[in-house]
Design a protein around this motif. Structure first.
Motif, PDB file in Angstrom:
ATOM      1  N   PRO A   8       0.825  -1.209   0.000  1.00 60.07           N
ATOM      2  CA  PRO A   8       0.000   0.000   0.000  1.00 60.07           C
ATOM      3  C   PRO A   8       0.861   1.261   0.000  1.00 60.07           C
ATOM      4  O   PRO A   8       2.042   1.215   0.365  1.00 60.07           O
ATOM      5  N   ASP A   9       0.261   2.360  -0.392  1.00 63.90           N
ATOM      6  CA  ASP A   9       0.948   3.646  -0.418  1.00 63.90           C
ATOM      7  C   ASP A   9       1.460   3.994   0.981  1.00 63.90           C
ATOM      8  O   ASP A   9       0.775   3.759   1.984  1.00 63.90           O
ATOM      9  N   TYR A  10       2.630   4.588   1.050  1.00 63.11           N
ATOM     10  CA  TYR A  10       3.254   4.946   2.324  1.00 63.11           C
ATOM     11  C   TYR A  10       2.415   5.904   3.168  1.00 63.11           C
ATOM     12  O   TYR A  10       2.517   5.914   4.393  1.00 63.11           O
ATOM     13  N   THR A  11       1.620   6.725   2.543  1.00 62.34           N
ATOM     14  CA  THR A  11       0.879   7.738   3.291  1.00 62.34           C
ATOM     15  C   THR A  11      -0.629   7.494   3.283  1.00 62.34           C
ATOM     16  O   THR A  11      -1.396   8.376   3.685  1.00 62.34           O
ATOM     17  N   ALA A  12      -1.046   6.320   2.870  1.00 62.85           N
ATOM     18  CA  ALA A  12      -2.478   6.013   2.857  1.00 62.85           C
ATOM     19  C   ALA A  12      -3.032   6.008   4.282  1.00 62.85           C
ATOM     20  O   ALA A  12      -2.287   5.839   5.261  1.00 62.85           O
ATOM     21  N   ASP A  13      -4.347   6.158   4.400  1.00 67.46           N
ATOM     22  CA  ASP A  13      -4.972   6.108   5.720  1.00 67.46           C
ATOM     23  C   ASP A  13      -4.864   4.690   6.286  1.00 67.46           C
ATOM     24  O   ASP A  13      -4.537   3.741   5.578  1.00 67.46           O
ATOM     25  N   GLU A  14      -5.132   4.575   7.564  1.00 65.58           N
ATOM     26  CA  GLU A  14      -4.937   3.304   8.279  1.00 65.58           C
ATOM     27  C   GLU A  14      -5.697   2.141   7.644  1.00 65.58           C
ATOM     28  O   GLU A  14      -5.132   1.068   7.417  1.00 65.58           O
ATOM     29  N   ARG A  15      -6.965   2.318   7.359  1.00 64.12           N
ATOM     30  CA  ARG A  15      -7.780   1.232   6.785  1.00 64.12           C
ATOM     31  C   ARG A  15      -7.199   0.788   5.446  1.00 64.12           C
ATOM     32  O   ARG A  15      -7.081  -0.409   5.173  1.00 64.12           O
ATOM     33  N   THR A  16      -6.834   1.743   4.610  1.00 60.34           N
ATOM     34  CA  THR A  16      -6.283   1.424   3.293  1.00 60.34           C
ATOM     35  C   THR A  16      -4.972   0.661   3.434  1.00 60.34           C
ATOM     36  O   THR A  16      -4.718  -0.299   2.693  1.00 60.34           O
ATOM     37  N   LEU A  18      -4.005  -1.213   6.078  1.00 58.14           N
ATOM     38  CA  LEU A  18      -4.278  -2.549   6.615  1.00 58.14           C
ATOM     39  C   LEU A  18      -4.822  -3.477   5.538  1.00 58.14           C
ATOM     40  O   LEU A  18      -4.350  -4.613   5.374  1.00 58.14           O
ATOM     41  N   LEU A  19      -5.814  -3.022   4.808  1.00 59.92           N
ATOM     42  CA  LEU A  19      -6.388  -3.857   3.758  1.00 59.92           C
ATOM     43  C   LEU A  19      -5.381  -4.079   2.632  1.00 59.92           C
ATOM     44  O   LEU A  19      -5.311  -5.170   2.059  1.00 59.92           O
ATOM     45  N   GLY A  20      -4.570  -3.072   2.347  1.00 60.53           N
ATOM     46  CA  GLY A  20      -3.553  -3.224   1.309  1.00 60.53           C
ATOM     47  C   GLY A  20      -2.538  -4.303   1.638  1.00 60.53           C
ATOM     48  O   GLY A  20      -2.183  -5.131   0.789  1.00 60.53           O
ATOM     49  N   TRP A  21      -2.060  -4.311   2.890  1.00 60.01           N
ATOM     50  CA  TRP A  21      -1.119  -5.355   3.299  1.00 60.01           C
ATOM     51  C   TRP A  21      -1.793  -6.734   3.279  1.00 60.01           C
ATOM     52  O   TRP A  21      -1.197  -7.714   2.823  1.00 60.01           O
ATOM     53  N   LEU A  22      -3.021  -6.813   3.759  1.00 58.95           N
ATOM     54  CA  LEU A  22      -3.724  -8.094   3.757  1.00 58.95           C
ATOM     55  C   LEU A  22      -3.929  -8.595   2.327  1.00 58.95           C
ATOM     56  O   LEU A  22      -3.639  -9.756   2.020  1.00 58.95           O
ATOM     57  N   ASP A  23      -4.397  -7.715   1.446  1.00 58.95           N
ATOM     58  CA  ASP A  23      -4.612  -8.121   0.054  1.00 58.95           C
ATOM     59  C   ASP A  23      -3.312  -8.539  -0.625  1.00 58.95           C
ATOM     60  O   ASP A  23      -3.294  -9.479  -1.424  1.00 58.95           O
ATOM     61  N   MET A  24      -2.216  -7.857  -0.324  1.00 53.40           N
ATOM     62  CA  MET A  24      -0.941  -8.237  -0.924  1.00 53.40           C
ATOM     63  C   MET A  24      -0.558  -9.661  -0.513  1.00 53.40           C
ATOM     64  O   MET A  24      -0.163 -10.483  -1.342  1.00 53.40           O
ATOM     65  N   HIS A  25      -0.711  -9.963   0.766  1.00 51.86           N
ATOM     66  CA  HIS A  25      -0.343 -11.314   1.222  1.00 51.86           C
ATOM     67  C   HIS A  25      -1.325 -12.364   0.704  1.00 51.86           C
ATOM     68  O   HIS A  25      -0.912 -13.496   0.416  1.00 51.86           O
ATOM     69  N   ARG A  26      -2.593 -12.014   0.555  1.00 48.80           N
ATOM     70  CA  ARG A  26      -3.537 -12.931  -0.085  1.00 48.80           C
ATOM     71  C   ARG A  26      -3.079 -13.244  -1.505  1.00 48.80           C
ATOM     72  O   ARG A  26      -3.175 -14.386  -1.970  1.00 48.80           O
ATOM     73  N   SER A  27      -2.593 -12.236  -2.206  1.00 47.87           N
ATOM     74  CA  SER A  27      -2.108 -12.430  -3.575  1.00 47.87           C
ATOM     75  C   SER A  27      -0.870 -13.310  -3.615  1.00 47.87           C
ATOM     76  O   SER A  27      -0.681 -14.093  -4.553  1.00 47.87           O
ATOM     77  N   ILE A  28      -0.026 -13.190  -2.600  1.00 46.01           N
ATOM     78  CA  ILE A  28       1.166 -14.038  -2.542  1.00 46.01           C
ATOM     79  C   ILE A  28       0.749 -15.496  -2.371  1.00 46.01           C
ATOM     80  O   ILE A  28       1.370 -16.398  -2.953  1.00 46.01           O
ATOM     81  N   ILE A  29      -0.295 -15.746  -1.600  1.00 47.46           N
ATOM     82  CA  ILE A  29      -0.821 -17.121  -1.474  1.00 47.46           C
ATOM     83  C   ILE A  29      -1.117 -17.673  -2.866  1.00 47.46           C
ATOM     84  O   ILE A  29      -0.726 -18.801  -3.207  1.00 47.46           O
ATOM     85  N   HIS A  30      -1.811 -16.902  -3.677  1.00 45.44           N
ATOM     86  CA  HIS A  30      -2.113 -17.322  -5.051  1.00 45.44           C
ATOM     87  C   HIS A  30      -0.849 -17.539  -5.864  1.00 45.44           C
ATOM     88  O   HIS A  30      -0.711 -18.545  -6.561  1.00 45.44           O
ATOM     89  N   TRP A  31       0.053 -16.571  -5.794  1.00 44.22           N
ATOM     90  CA  TRP A  31       1.267 -16.626  -6.593  1.00 44.22           C
ATOM     91  C   TRP A  31       2.063 -17.894  -6.303  1.00 44.22           C
ATOM     92  O   TRP A  31       2.607 -18.533  -7.215  1.00 44.22           O
ATOM     93  N   LYS A  32       2.144 -18.272  -5.037  1.00 47.41           N
ATOM     94  CA  LYS A  32       2.904 -19.458  -4.659  1.00 47.41           C
ATOM     95  C   LYS A  32       2.280 -20.746  -5.202  1.00 47.41           C
ATOM     96  O   LYS A  32       2.934 -21.785  -5.232  1.00 47.41           O
ATOM     97  N   CYS A  33       1.024 -20.663  -5.637  1.00 43.65           N
ATOM     98  CA  CYS A  33       0.341 -21.843  -6.169  1.00 43.65           C
ATOM     99  C   CYS A  33       0.336 -21.879  -7.698  1.00 43.65           C
ATOM    100  O   CYS A  33      -0.066 -22.895  -8.284  1.00 43.65           O
ATOM    101  N   GLU A  34       0.764 -20.786  -8.338  1.00 42.79           N
ATOM    102  CA  GLU A  34       0.737 -20.725  -9.808  1.00 42.79           C
ATOM    103  C   GLU A  34       1.573 -21.837 -10.421  1.00 42.79           C
ATOM    104  O   GLU A  34       2.728 -22.041 -10.043  1.00 42.79           O
ATOM    105  N   GLY A  35       0.957 -22.562 -11.339  1.00 45.59           N
ATOM    106  CA  GLY A  35       1.672 -23.599 -12.066  1.00 45.59           C
ATOM    107  C   GLY A  35       1.833 -24.915 -11.341  1.00 45.59           C
ATOM    108  O   GLY A  35       2.403 -25.854 -11.901  1.00 45.59           O
ATOM    109  N   LEU A  36       1.348 -25.019 -10.115  1.00 46.38           N
ATOM    110  CA  LEU A  36       1.447 -26.288  -9.385  1.00 46.38           C
ATOM    111  C   LEU A  36       0.434 -27.285  -9.926  1.00 46.38           C
ATOM    112  O   LEU A  36      -0.727 -26.947 -10.139  1.00 46.38           O
TER     113      LEU A  36
END
Length: 170
Positions: A8-16, A18-36
């Motif tokens: 997430p952007d360095y200066t985004a509000d708290e909610r943005t 928090l959700l940005g970090w969560l969504d990024m890690h959710r995406s990493i879950i997907h990425w680690k499964c690509e091509g398996l």
């Protein structure tokens, strides 16, 4: 389709943030499964943790999302969630279920979780009175879910490297 793997952007509000970090890690879950392959997704590579497979971790993450956002925050029924049953690690026992289906179920659950988040303030607290954790604030739940998702993304990183040598941070 998962969100991009961006911080997430360095200066985004708290909610943005928090959700940005969560969504990024959710995406990493997907990425680690690509091509398996389904065979590899269900293959155990950790002798002391035979249920910790790529497929098992995706299923676990789906049910963790359900537990915290639906059960703890909204007090929705927990009876469909295998984490609340009598069998330890039942949420990770997914033999025969294709990885693509598990990822779709995870995506759907994350969308429900995001709907729950959009309806609540960070200062709101859970409605579940059956579990002590039901009193947690939305902020606490989001921080916990960032920790939980990032930790299991790290597990997936190690599992993937042991399966086929694929590696990378994000």
């Amino acid at each position: 389709m998962p969100t991009p793997r961006t911080r997430p952007d360095y200066t985004a509000d708290e909610r943005t943030q928090l959700l940005g970090w969560l969504d990024m890690h959710r995406s990493i879950i997907h990425w680690k499964c690509e091509g398996l392959s389904d065979e590899d997704a269900h293959r155990s590579v950790l002798p002391s943790s035979p249920l910790m497979t790529a497929a098992g971790l995706v299923a676990h993450m789906r049910w963790v999302e359900h537990c915290w956002f639906e059960v703890m925050l909204l007090d929705r029924p927990s009876d469909i969630n295998p984490q609340f049953g009598d069998v330890e690690d039942a949420d990770m026992q997914v033999g025969g279920i294709p990885l693509s289906r598990l990822l779709e179920e995870y995506d759907r659950q994350c969308a429900v979780s995001n709907e729950v988040l959009a309806s609540l303030s960070l200062d709101d607290t859970g409605r579940n009175t059956e579990f002590k954790a039901g009193a947690a604030s939305v902020r606490w739940v989001m921080l916990h879910m960032i920790e939980e998702t990032a930790r299991h993304a790290g597990h997936l990183d190690a599992i993937r490297e042991l399966l086929d040598g694929e590696k990378g941070y994000y």
